[in-house]
Design a protein around this motif. Structure first.
Motif, mmCIF file in Angstrom:
data_model
loop_
_atom_site.group_PDB
_atom_site.id
_atom_site.type_symbol
_atom_site.label_atom_id
_atom_site.label_comp_id
_atom_site.label_asym_id
_atom_site.label_seq_id
_atom_site.Cartn_x
_atom_site.Cartn_y
_atom_site.Cartn_z
ATOM 1 N N ASP A 292 -12.158 14.468 12.200
ATOM 2 C CA ASP A 292 -12.425 14.041 13.580
ATOM 3 C C ASP A 292 -11.635 12.800 13.959
ATOM 4 O OD1 ASP A 292 -14.281 16.104 13.833
ATOM 5 O OD2 ASP A 292 -15.910 14.856 13.038
ATOM 6 N N THR A 293 -10.841 12.294 13.000
ATOM 7 C CA THR A 293 -10.071 11.082 13.258
ATOM 8 C C THR A 293 -8.616 11.442 13.493
ATOM 9 O OG1 THR A 293 -11.546 9.841 11.807
ATOM 10 C CG2 THR A 293 -9.431 8.818 12.356
ATOM 11 N N ALA A 294 -8.070 10.970 14.594
ATOM 12 C CA ALA A 294 -6.650 11.233 14.869
ATOM 13 C C ALA A 294 -5.798 10.557 13.806
ATOM 14 C CB ALA A 294 -6.287 10.711 16.256
ATOM 15 N N PHE A 295 -4.832 11.302 13.282
ATOM 16 C CA PHE A 295 -4.003 10.733 12.212
ATOM 17 C C PHE A 295 -2.825 9.973 12.807
ATOM 18 C CE2 PHE A 295 -0.290 11.003 9.425
ATOM 19 C CZ PHE A 295 -0.781 10.343 8.312
ATOM 20 N N ALA A 296 -2.543 8.826 12.214
ATOM 21 C CA ALA A 296 -1.372 8.033 12.608
ATOM 22 C C ALA A 296 -0.875 7.278 11.388
ATOM 23 C CB ALA A 296 -1.732 7.051 13.731
ATOM 24 N N VAL A 297 0.431 7.227 11.217
ATOM 25 C CA VAL A 297 1.031 6.479 10.107
ATOM 26 C C VAL A 297 0.827 4.991 10.373
ATOM 27 C CG1 VAL A 297 3.177 5.940 8.901
ATOM 28 C CG2 VAL A 297 2.731 8.278 9.677
ATOM 29 N N PRO A 298 0.375 4.216 9.382
ATOM 30 C CA PRO A 298 0.121 2.788 9.619
ATOM 31 C C PRO A 298 1.411 1.996 9.817
ATOM 32 C CG PRO A 298 -0.068 3.277 7.293
ATOM 33 C CD PRO A 298 0.104 4.601 7.979
ATOM 34 N N GLN A 299 1.306 0.916 10.512
ATOM 35 C CA GLN A 299 2.421 -0.010 10.658
ATOM 36 C C GLN A 299 2.431 -0.938 9.443
ATOM 37 O OE1 GLN A 299 4.789 0.075 13.048
ATOM 38 N NE2 GLN A 299 3.769 1.934 13.789
ATOM 39 N N VAL A 300 3.359 -0.720 8.526
ATOM 40 C CA VAL A 300 3.352 -1.467 7.263
ATOM 41 C C VAL A 300 4.287 -2.665 7.289
ATOM 42 C CG1 VAL A 300 2.732 0.595 5.965
ATOM 43 C CG2 VAL A 300 5.146 0.030 6.281
ATOM 44 N N THR A 301 5.027 -2.846 8.373
ATOM 45 C CA THR A 301 6.012 -3.930 8.396
ATOM 46 C C THR A 301 5.363 -5.306 8.312
ATOM 47 O OG1 THR A 301 5.998 -3.822 10.808
ATOM 48 C CG2 THR A 301 7.726 -2.593 9.650
ATOM 49 N N GLY A 302 4.098 -5.405 8.703
ATOM 50 C CA GLY A 302 3.448 -6.708 8.690
ATOM 51 C C GLY A 302 2.809 -7.076 7.368
ATOM 52 N N PHE A 303 2.799 -6.180 6.404
ATOM 53 C CA PHE A 303 2.175 -6.469 5.121
ATOM 54 C C PHE A 303 3.040 -7.409 4.287
ATOM 55 C CE2 PHE A 303 0.005 -2.186 5.610
ATOM 56 C CZ PHE A 303 -1.241 -2.751 5.856
ATOM 57 N N LEU B 207 2.787 -3.384 -2.167
ATOM 58 C CA LEU B 207 2.727 -2.728 -3.473
ATOM 59 C C LEU B 207 1.320 -2.238 -3.778
ATOM 60 C CD1 LEU B 207 5.042 -5.083 -5.574
ATOM 61 C CD2 LEU B 207 5.620 -2.918 -4.471
ATOM 62 N N ASP B 208 0.324 -3.046 -3.423
ATOM 63 C CA ASP B 208 -1.064 -2.603 -3.625
ATOM 64 C C ASP B 208 -1.356 -1.346 -2.805
ATOM 65 O OD1 ASP B 208 -1.605 -4.636 -5.378
ATOM 66 O OD2 ASP B 208 -2.531 -5.955 -3.891
ATOM 67 N N GLY B 209 -0.811 -1.306 -1.608
ATOM 68 C CA GLY B 209 -1.014 -0.136 -0.765
ATOM 69 C C GLY B 209 -0.376 1.107 -1.377
ATOM 70 N N GLN B 210 0.816 0.942 -1.929
ATOM 71 C CA GLN B 210 1.479 2.085 -2.558
ATOM 72 C C GLN B 210 0.676 2.592 -3.749
ATOM 73 O OE1 GLN B 210 5.069 3.368 -1.577
ATOM 74 N NE2 GLN B 210 3.617 4.916 -2.249
ATOM 75 N N ARG B 211 0.124 1.666 -4.539
ATOM 76 C CA ARG B 211 -0.714 2.064 -5.685
ATOM 77 C C ARG B 211 -1.969 2.793 -5.213
ATOM 78 N NH1 ARG B 211 0.387 -3.410 -7.172
ATOM 79 N NH2 ARG B 211 2.103 -3.513 -8.689
ATOM 80 N N ALA B 212 -2.564 2.272 -4.141
ATOM 81 C CA ALA B 212 -3.788 2.899 -3.625
ATOM 82 C C ALA B 212 -3.508 4.307 -3.123
ATOM 83 C CB ALA B 212 -4.397 2.044 -2.512
ATOM 84 N N VAL B 213 -2.377 4.495 -2.459
ATOM 85 C CA VAL B 213 -2.003 5.823 -1.973
ATOM 86 C C VAL B 213 -1.775 6.760 -3.170
ATOM 87 C CG1 VAL B 213 -0.215 7.142 -0.793
ATOM 88 C CG2 VAL B 213 -1.051 5.010 0.202
ATOM 89 N N ALA B 214 -1.149 6.264 -4.227
ATOM 90 C CA ALA B 214 -0.920 7.088 -5.415
ATOM 91 C C ALA B 214 -2.239 7.508 -6.054
ATOM 92 C CB ALA B 214 -0.065 6.318 -6.420
ATOM 93 N N GLU B 215 -3.209 6.583 -6.088
ATOM 94 C CA GLU B 215 -4.535 6.912 -6.622
ATOM 95 C C GLU B 215 -5.195 7.995 -5.767
ATOM 96 O OE1 GLU B 215 -8.339 6.859 -8.449
ATOM 97 O OE2 GLU B 215 -6.407 6.124 -9.170
ATOM 98 N N LEU B 216 -5.090 7.842 -4.454
ATOM 99 C CA LEU B 216 -5.672 8.830 -3.550
ATOM 100 C C LEU B 216 -4.989 10.189 -3.728
ATOM 101 C CD1 LEU B 216 -7.620 9.474 -1.226
ATOM 102 C CD2 LEU B 216 -5.850 8.705 0.361
ATOM 103 N N ARG B 217 -3.677 10.157 -3.894
ATOM 104 C CA ARG B 217 -2.944 11.416 -4.067
ATOM 105 C C ARG B 217 -3.357 12.112 -5.358
ATOM 106 N NH1 ARG B 217 3.665 12.138 -3.959
ATOM 107 N NH2 ARG B 217 3.668 14.394 -4.344
ATOM 108 N N ARG B 218 -3.567 11.345 -6.435
ATOM 109 C CA ARG B 218 -4.010 11.964 -7.687
ATOM 110 C C ARG B 218 -5.368 12.636 -7.502
ATOM 111 N NH1 ARG B 218 -1.759 7.224 -9.950
ATOM 112 N NH2 ARG B 218 -3.806 6.239 -10.144
ATOM 113 N N ARG B 219 -6.251 11.979 -6.750
ATOM 114 C CA ARG B 219 -7.566 12.569 -6.504
ATOM 115 C C ARG B 219 -7.456 13.846 -5.668
ATOM 116 N NH1 ARG B 219 -11.936 7.651 -5.557
ATOM 117 N NH2 ARG B 219 -11.368 6.427 -7.405
ATOM 118 N N ILE B 220 -6.625 13.785 -4.629
ATOM 119 C CA ILE B 220 -6.447 14.965 -3.778
ATOM 120 C C ILE B 220 -5.823 16.104 -4.579
ATOM 121 C CG2 ILE B 220 -5.151 15.862 -1.802
ATOM 122 C CD1 ILE B 220 -5.546 13.124 -0.475
ATOM 123 N N ASP B 221 -4.856 15.778 -5.428
ATOM 124 C CA ASP B 221 -4.214 16.816 -6.235
ATOM 125 C C ASP B 221 -5.195 17.431 -7.232
ATOM 126 O OD1 ASP B 221 -1.802 16.685 -4.975
ATOM 127 O OD2 ASP B 221 -0.785 15.514 -6.510
#
Length: 462
Positions: free
Chosen positions: A15-26, A32-46
């Motif tokens: 029910d949530t509209a998907f949008a790519v986050p604006q990462v330029t401000g990080f 790097l923490d965000g990339q690790r978190a996404v990798a963890e999420l991807r492993r769970r989804i896989d």
């Protein structure tokens, strides 16, 4: 700005509209923490995707025929159906199905219990199910260890699987493959020769003309072929890829010239290969290629090189072409030590260099030309001299360092491999050479190896 955890929590919400986050401000650390978190999420989804893929595969199993889920949807296999549903590749679907095979099978009251998996596979499957490793990492571990399953006991395999599962999160897939191959070879030294042969059988080069006038080249190099080809291409393209800095003025000038070259690295690689083929094509059929500079190195321990042969004639141990990750057999190492062009480097158990092969152990170019005139090509099959390698009929340590023409014969690569891998010997009786090998009953027989040189035949006839 939305935090990374808050954002990731909304990705799966339908029910949530998907949008790519604006990462330029990080900040860097946040990125790097965000990339690790996404990798963890991807492993769970896989892991979830693997569970779905496994059930689709179960409902599409072959014995169900047209009633199976895949065929009912007009497709041949579960992989085809998964690829269609996910708009992905059949390769990715196959990876998910294979990962599901490692995970615990759900109970099925209408079917007999599935056979228990070996403990090492269960360890890998549990790591996928807990998102400790990716399905791709699981596939690497499974394929490498499965190749040693017949030559190692279950406890040893389980220990290696446990170690690889622990190391996988800190390794790239490429480095995990290298690490898994190393541990597999330590478990099953006796299987190295067979695995080497399997890779050798996969080699190919395909040339196909395209409608636009271009010609496509595609292929696969086994480790031995790559050990010859890749260093030459690397040497030609290294400055264009940010290679080493040179102190020698001539080398530095060449690097600067190459840096100004408008060709891409891929174009330079092709042009180098074409030029090498062009040069090789100019060599007369009756001479030996003068390409035996020691650019190919075999790394092998003294203990492995001296290991005794088993009942099947194979010797356990591992050797490596410098720059290649896959192990090769001791027979291959021995052949390269015997042949020209490789430098054997032997280490002791403490990692100290015991011996660096010397050029004197190799037949010189002039000696090989003389042998070509005498032998007329491969002594066993008659292949032309330009296809041959110089074979020491006695091992290096048996003839006291001498490299006499009388102690060598020319063999093509195929026959040279057969002599070393089958532990055959070639003996000299005056000016005659004989192949010594067992017959079908195990009785040692000697077969004459006549010269194929017409000039020598004419000389002897006169």
């Amino acid at each position: 700005m939305t935090s990374i955890p808050d954002y990731l929590a909304t990705i799966g919400g339908p029910d949530t509209a998907f949008a790519v986050p604006q990462v330029t401000g990080f900040a860097d650390a946040e990125l790097l923490d965000g990339q690790r978190a996404v990798a963890e999420l991807r492993r769970r989804i896989d892991a979830v995707a693997a569970a779905f893929a496994g059930e689709i595969a179960h409902r599409s199993r072959r014995e169900l025929g047209h009633a199976g889920l895949a065929q009912a949807n007009g497709l041949r296999s579960a992989e085809d159906l998964i690829a269609k549903v996910t708009a992905g590749s059949r390769r990715d679907a196959h990876t998910l199905v294979k990962a599901a095979e490692l995970m615990p099978a759900p109970p099925r009251p209408d079917l007999p219990p599935a056979p228990a998996l070996p403990r090492w596979q269960t360890l890998v499957g549990d790591a996928v199910g807990s998102a400790a490793i990716s399905v791709e990492a699981a596939g690497i571990i499974r394929s490498r260890l499965a190749a040693a399953a017949d030559g190692a006991d279950d406890d040893a395999l389980a220990a290696v699987a446990e170690a690889l599962v622990a190391e996988a999160p800190g390794l790239t897939i490429e480095n995990l493959a290298i690490r898994a191959a190393r541990l597999r070879d330590e478990l099953d030294l006796a299987g190295i020769a067979e695995r080497e042969r399997a890779l050798h059988d996969k080699r190919f080069l395909r040339v196909s003309r395209q409608l636009d006038g271009m010609t496509r080249i595609s292929g696969l190099l086994d480790p031995e072929s790559a050990a010859v080809v890749v260093p030459i291409l690397d040497a030609a393209t290294s400055p264009g890829r940010g290679g080493p800095r040179f102190v020698d003025p001539e080398a530095a000038a060449r690097a600067d010239e190459l840096a100004r070259d408008e060709r891409t690295v891929d174009q330079l690689t092709l042009d180098t290969l074409v030029e090498l083929v062009r040069i090789g094509g100019r060599v007369d059929d009756g001479t030996i290629l003068g390409d035996r500079a020691p650019a190919v190195r075999i790394l092998v321990t003294r203990a492995d090189l001296d290991s005794p042969a088993g009942p099947d004639g194979e010797r356990t141990g591992a050797a490596f072409f410098e720059g290649q990750a896959e192990a090769v057999s001791i027979a291959t190492a021995e052949r390269y030590i015997c042949s020209s062009g490789a430098v054997p480097i032997m280490f002791d158990g403490d990692g100290r260099v015991l011996n660096l092969g010397r050029e004197q152990r190799l037949f010189s170019r002039k000696q090989r030309i003389a042998m070509a005139a005498r032998d007329g090509g491969c002594r066993i099959c008659g292949a032309p001299p330009s296809w041959t390698e110089a074979h020491h009929i006695d091992h290096w340590d048996e003839h006291g360092g001498r490299t006499d023409i009388d102690d060598g014969v020319l063999l093509c690569k195929f026959c040279h491999l057969n002599v070393h891998n089958n532990r055959w010997r070639i003996r000299r009786d005056g000016g005659d050479y004989l192949l010594e090998k067992p017959d079908g009953d195990g009785i040692l027989r000697r077969t004459p190896l006549p010269s194929h040189s017409p000039a020598l035949a004419r000389l002897l006839a006169g």
